[in-house]
Design a protein around this motif. Structure first.
Motif, PDB file in Angstrom:
ATOM      1  N   GLY A  44      71.692   1.074  12.981  1.00 49.34           N
ATOM      2  CA  GLY A  44      73.011   1.096  12.361  1.00 49.34           C
ATOM      3  C   GLY A  44      73.581   2.490  12.245  1.00 49.34           C
ATOM      4  N   ALA A  45      73.352   3.313  13.289  1.00 51.08           N
ATOM      5  CA  ALA A  45      73.795   4.720  13.282  1.00 51.08           C
ATOM      6  C   ALA A  45      73.267   5.457  12.053  1.00 51.08           C
ATOM      7  N   GLY A  46      72.040   5.120  11.665  1.00 47.71           N
ATOM      8  CA  GLY A  46      71.408   5.812  10.546  1.00 47.71           C
ATOM      9  C   GLY A  46      71.589   5.130   9.208  1.00 47.71           C
ATOM     10  N   THR A  47      72.056   3.881   9.215  1.00 50.67           N
ATOM     11  CA  THR A  47      72.285   3.156   7.976  1.00 50.67           C
ATOM     12  C   THR A  47      71.058   2.370   7.534  1.00 50.67           C
ATOM     13  N   LEU A  48      70.123   2.161   8.454  1.00 50.46           N
ATOM     14  CA  LEU A  48      68.999   1.274   8.180  1.00 50.46           C
ATOM     15  C   LEU A  48      67.678   2.028   8.235  1.00 50.46           C
ATOM     16  N   ASN A  49      67.595   3.118   7.490  1.00 54.67           N
ATOM     17  CA  ASN A  49      66.350   3.891   7.451  1.00 54.67           C
ATOM     18  C   ASN A  49      65.166   3.040   7.003  1.00 54.67           C
ATOM     19  N   TYR A  50      65.434   2.052   6.156  1.00 53.75           N
ATOM     20  CA  TYR A  50      64.359   1.230   5.600  1.00 53.75           C
ATOM     21  C   TYR A  50      64.239  -0.111   6.328  1.00 53.75           C
ATOM     22  N   GLY A  51      64.894  -0.209   7.488  1.00 57.41           N
ATOM     23  CA  GLY A  51      64.785  -1.389   8.325  1.00 57.41           C
ATOM     24  C   GLY A  51      65.785  -2.479   8.000  1.00 57.41           C
ATOM     25  N   LEU A 388      66.909   7.192  16.725  1.00 53.69           N
ATOM     26  CA  LEU A 388      67.166   7.032  15.296  1.00 53.69           C
ATOM     27  C   LEU A 388      66.524   5.727  14.803  1.00 53.69           C
ATOM     28  N   PRO A 389      65.233   5.538  15.035  1.00 55.68           N
ATOM     29  CA  PRO A 389      64.595   4.282  14.605  1.00 55.68           C
ATOM     30  C   PRO A 389      64.469   4.232  13.086  1.00 55.68           C
ATOM     31  N   PRO A 390      64.325   3.031  12.523  1.00 52.14           N
ATOM     32  CA  PRO A 390      64.044   2.944  11.085  1.00 52.14           C
ATOM     33  C   PRO A 390      62.789   3.748  10.729  1.00 52.14           C
ATOM     34  N   LEU A 391      62.787   4.340   9.566  1.00 50.94           N
ATOM     35  CA  LEU A 391      61.629   5.131   9.133  1.00 50.94           C
ATOM     36  C   LEU A 391      60.400   4.258   8.957  1.00 50.94           C
ATOM     37  N   THR A 392      60.622   2.974   8.750  1.00 46.83           N
ATOM     38  CA  THR A 392      59.536   2.041   8.472  1.00 46.83           C
ATOM     39  C   THR A 392      58.988   1.371   9.730  1.00 46.83           C
ATOM     40  N   ILE A 393      59.436   1.780  10.900  1.00 42.90           N
ATOM     41  CA  ILE A 393      58.989   1.147  12.140  1.00 42.90           C
ATOM     42  C   ILE A 393      57.471   1.287  12.290  1.00 42.90           C
ATOM     43  N   GLU A 394      56.828   0.229  12.788  1.00 43.11           N
ATOM     44  CA  GLU A 394      55.387   0.281  13.017  1.00 43.11           C
ATOM     45  C   GLU A 394      55.091   1.213  14.188  1.00 43.11           C
ATOM     46  N   ASN A 395      53.970   1.901  14.133  1.00 46.16           N
ATOM     47  CA  ASN A 395      53.622   2.866  15.173  1.00 46.16           C
ATOM     48  C   ASN A 395      53.549   2.228  16.557  1.00 46.16           C
ATOM     49  N   ASP A 396      52.995   1.024  16.644  1.00 48.41           N
ATOM     50  CA  ASP A 396      52.885   0.359  17.950  1.00 48.41           C
ATOM     51  C   ASP A 396      54.261   0.051  18.525  1.00 48.41           C
ATOM     52  N   LEU A 397      55.178  -0.381  17.668  1.00 48.66           N
ATOM     53  CA  LEU A 397      56.535  -0.680  18.121  1.00 48.66           C
ATOM     54  C   LEU A 397      57.264   0.604  18.510  1.00 48.66           C
ATOM     55  N   LEU A 398      57.018   1.675  17.771  1.00 47.34           N
ATOM     56  CA  LEU A 398      57.597   2.973  18.099  1.00 47.34           C
ATOM     57  C   LEU A 398      57.131   3.419  19.490  1.00 47.34           C
ATOM     58  N   ARG A 399      55.848   3.296  19.742  1.00 47.68           N
ATOM     59  CA  ARG A 399      55.307   3.683  21.050  1.00 47.68           C
ATOM     60  C   ARG A 399      55.871   2.807  22.164  1.00 47.68           C
ATOM     61  N   GLU A 400      56.045   1.524  21.872  1.00 46.10           N
ATOM     62  CA  GLU A 400      56.605   0.609  22.873  1.00 46.10           C
ATOM     63  C   GLU A 400      58.027   1.028  23.246  1.00 46.10           C
ATOM     64  N   GLY A 401      58.818   1.383  22.239  1.00 43.08           N
ATOM     65  CA  GLY A 401      60.180   1.840  22.500  1.00 43.08           C
ATOM     66  C   GLY A 401      60.209   3.144  23.273  1.00 43.08           C
ATOM     67  N   LEU A 402      59.325   4.067  22.934  1.00 39.45           N
ATOM     68  CA  LEU A 402      59.253   5.346  23.640  1.00 39.45           C
ATOM     69  C   LEU A 402      58.842   5.144  25.091  1.00 39.45           C
ATOM     70  N   GLN A 403      57.963   4.169  25.343  1.00 38.45           N
ATOM     71  CA  GLN A 403      57.555   3.880  26.714  1.00 38.45           C
ATOM     72  C   GLN A 403      58.728   3.326  27.523  1.00 38.45           C
ATOM     73  N   ILE A 404      59.574   2.535  26.875  1.00 37.74           N
ATOM     74  CA  ILE A 404      60.774   2.035  27.554  1.00 37.74           C
ATOM     75  C   ILE A 404      61.668   3.195  27.967  1.00 37.74           C
ATOM     76  N   ILE A 405      61.787   4.209  27.099  1.00 44.18           N
ATOM     77  CA  ILE A 405      62.578   5.391  27.457  1.00 44.18           C
ATOM     78  C   ILE A 405      61.982   6.071  28.682  1.00 44.18           C
ATOM     79  N   GLU A 406      60.677   6.275  28.663  1.00 37.58           N
ATOM     80  CA  GLU A 406      60.022   6.921  29.806  1.00 37.58           C
ATOM     81  C   GLU A 406      60.223   6.104  31.090  1.00 37.58           C
ATOM     82  N   ASP A 407      60.044   4.791  31.008  1.00 39.47           N
ATOM     83  CA  ASP A 407      60.223   3.938  32.179  1.00 39.47           C
ATOM     84  C   ASP A 407      61.667   3.983  32.671  1.00 39.47           C
ATOM     85  N   SER A 408      62.607   4.041  31.742  1.00 42.50           N
ATOM     86  CA  SER A 408      64.025   4.076  32.104  1.00 42.50           C
ATOM     87  C   SER A 408      64.379   5.387  32.789  1.00 42.50           C
ATOM     88  N   VAL A 409      63.824   6.485  32.303  1.00 42.65           N
ATOM     89  CA  VAL A 409      64.042   7.779  32.953  1.00 42.65           C
ATOM     90  C   VAL A 409      63.520   7.740  34.390  1.00 42.65           C
TER      91      VAL A 409
END
Length: 431
Positions: A44-51, A388-409
């Motif tokens: 939410g452009a930084g509105t959902l820090n807590y998910g 700008l992921p939620p601060l409460t994001i699980e580490n595994d989900l964070l890594r999954e999203g980062l891998q999508i960025i790498e794959d997209s690049v």
């Protein structure tokens, strides 16, 4: 998307970047009408820090509504507001030895900025404001005047008066201290820059491209404000509320702003906006800055629940841990593809990958969306992928999203190389 094209204004924007109809959300995931799951690096452009739909908030709101408690109350005294004010003081202000009065403005960040600008001009009896290159503070008339991006600044409707722009930290390169630059302009009575009522800044320019001000620079700006009797306003609307690991983004610098603006995540996804000011600056006459929705009681309930995250340092520790994960992955991408000249920038859980190649970051964002990751762009040229992921994001989900960025690049790189190869082939075999 036919309904939106036919009935909604052309001004819609995020719907163009994320062309899906979203229906449900939980934590750091969003689901469309077909049930497809997206990882949310947009929040939410930084509105959902807590998910999304934080269970603390959902339960409290349901209970509140069941009891027919006050929803709309203008700025009247309500039980929900009282509890929030007490919780905010006990959990945020008192442990930090901060003494601020709190003003609830209309429930948008831009209204908090408008209120702050109005107040400092009234208190100091001066009209000029110092703002900075690449700044973004909102799009109503006053806040738009202190927003730097040319895209938002149209000669037809903007009021350009009474704002002087100065270079942000690092704007002129690593060898130029732009705080010294500002001091010189204020010292020289022939500089053309009027003594301002206030200096307004973001400690991290989010929309401006994830430009991070150093702690040393922030301290120098604070000292300049003291030396010249200028008020210091910190716009913490997007990078406050824990985004950098501390509740306020400026805590690591040890500065004490005269005024702080907060919005976005303070309401946990519900509209809430506030201005914090030193007590002696609270010189408003009753009703002098008003608004029908200056005090959203549902947001007070949500905010009170979310302040429980700050009763200990667990969230801060989690943010610093996730920062390491983010920075390591982005640095790996930068090193793997030196030809794209990427720059990794950020602090806490706001990070950017800047790629100066025209259209590259946009292509990566589009490819990431096709792989079910929501990530927006920043910077004047949309050349920064903004994490700008939620601060409460699980580490595994964070890594999954980062891998999508790498794959997209990687995909975008392969496409560019194929295009260049085709152009070379055509040039070598004309006709």
């Amino acid at each position: 998307m036919k309904t939106f094209k036919e009935h909604e204004s052309q001004v819609r924007s995020y719907i163009r970047s994320f062309p899906a109809i979203f229906q449900k959300a939980k934590g750091a995931t969003v689901f469309d009408e077909q049930g497809k799951k997206y990882i949310d690096f947009f929040a939410g452009a930084g509105t959902l820090n807590y998910g999304h739909n934080n269970p603390l908030v959902s339960e409290a709101l349901i209970n509140y509504l069941k009891e027919d408690y006050i929803i709309h109350g203008l700025d009247q005294a309500t039980a929900a507001k009282k509890v929030f004010l007490e919780k905010f003081y006990d959990t945020i202000l008192q442990p930090r030895h901060m003494e601020y009065k709190i003003q609830f403005t209309g429930p948008t960040g831009t209204n908090a900025v408008e209120s702050a600008l109005k107040l400092v001009r009234m208190v100091k009896g001066r009209s000029n404001i110092i703002a900075f290159t690449n700044a973004f503070h909102g799009l109503t008339m006053g806040s738009m005047a202190v927003t730097a991006n040319e895209f938002y600044r149209d000669e037809a409707f903007i009021n350009r008066a009474n704002v002087s722009f100065m270079p942000f930290d690092g704007y002129l390169g690593e060898d130029v201290n732009t705080a010294h630059y500002l001091r010189k302009f204020l010292e020289d009575q022939s500089s053309g820059v009027d003594l301002p009522a206030a200096v307004l800044l973001e400690t991290i320019q989010a929309e401006g491209g994830i430009n991070v001000a150093s702690a040393e620079w922030l301290r120098e700006i604070e000292q300049i404000c003291k030396d010249f009797d200028i008020l210091l306003i910190v716009d913490d609307i997007q990078v406050g509320n824990g985004r950098t690991g501390t509740f306020f983004s400026f805590e690591n610098a040890g500065i004490n702003p005269d005024i702080i603006t907060l919005s976005k995540s303070i309401g946990g996804g519900l509209p809430l906006s506030m201005v914090m000011m030193r007590g002696e600056l609270d010189q408003w006459k009753p009703g002098e800055h008003t608004g029908t929705f200056r005090g959203n009681n549902l947001a007070f309930v949500a905010a009170t629940e979310l302040l429980s995250y700050w009763e200990n340092d667990n969230l801060s520790k989690a943010v610093y841990n996730k920062e390491k994960i983010i920075k390591e992955k982005l640095t790996g991408i930068k090193n793997q593809y030196p030809e794209i000249q990427a720059d990794v920038r950020g602090r806490g859980m706001i990070y950017g990958l800047k790629v100066p190649l025209m259209g590259f970051s946009s292509s990566v964002s589009e490819e990431a969306f096709s792989r079910y990751l929501l990530i927006e762009l920043a910077g004047a040229n949309d050349d920064v992928l903004k994490l700008l992921p939620p601060l409460t994001i699980e580490n595994d989900l964070l890594r999954e999203g980062l891998q999508i960025i790498e794959d997209s690049v990687q995909v975008v790189m392969e496409r560019r190389e194929a295009i260049l190869e085709g152009l070379n082939h055509d040039s070598q075999n004309p006709g």
